[in-house]
Write an enzyme that holds these catalytic residues in place. Sequence first.
Site, PDB file in Angstrom:
ATOM      1  CE1 TYR A 116      17.355  51.098 -12.779  1.00  0.00           C
ATOM      2  CE2 TYR A 116      19.312  52.480 -12.900  1.00  0.00           C
ATOM      3  CZ  TYR A 116      18.691  51.320 -12.483  1.00  0.00           C
ATOM      4  OH  TYR A 116      19.394  50.382 -11.784  1.00  0.00           O
TER       5      TYR A 116
ATOM      6  CG  HIS B 271      12.921  44.798 -10.804  1.00  0.00           C
ATOM      7  ND1 HIS B 271      13.707  45.274  -9.778  1.00  0.00           N
ATOM      8  CD2 HIS B 271      12.491  43.569 -10.432  1.00  0.00           C
ATOM      9  CE1 HIS B 271      13.747  44.355  -8.827  1.00  0.00           C
ATOM     10  NE2 HIS B 271      13.015  43.324  -9.201  1.00  0.00           N
TER      11      HIS B 271
END
Length: 159
Positions: free
Chosen positions: A39, A115
Amino acid sequence: MSTNSLIEPLPTPTTGQPAILILNGPNLIQVGQREAEIYGSTPLVPYLEQLARETTEATVAIRYSHYEGALIEYLYMAQELSYQAVILNAGGYTHTSVALADAIRAIALPVIEVHISQPLARESYRHTSLIAPYCRGSIAGFGIVSYDLALQAALQLSR
């Protein structure tokens, strides 16, 4: 409107500008502190707060919840308050929540699935999105810049 204590009310749009909700599901408030290899290391909360402040074409509200029902409540609340679009990162609920998919299908607002990572490049159970068929579009794999791209799409849809 819900009086659920897990829900912080959304601001009522009053500026005459489009209102867009950025809605984040479980564990996303921890982006920047967890799994940087997936991430990234930039904290999501201040990043999105800055993105909202710098957006002059719309009023942007941001909400986070680890709870599936709260995410559903926010979707209905955004429609009730006449928001023009929702940017949704459902996190793990993307792959498991029929209820969230049903809520997206039930509202008239365009929902943009977003996302940070690329789900298709990850574990096989992440390859199926239950919400994608009911979203206007999906943006994935560009790190937290995926939110910038989703916001541009939401602004286009709100015109």
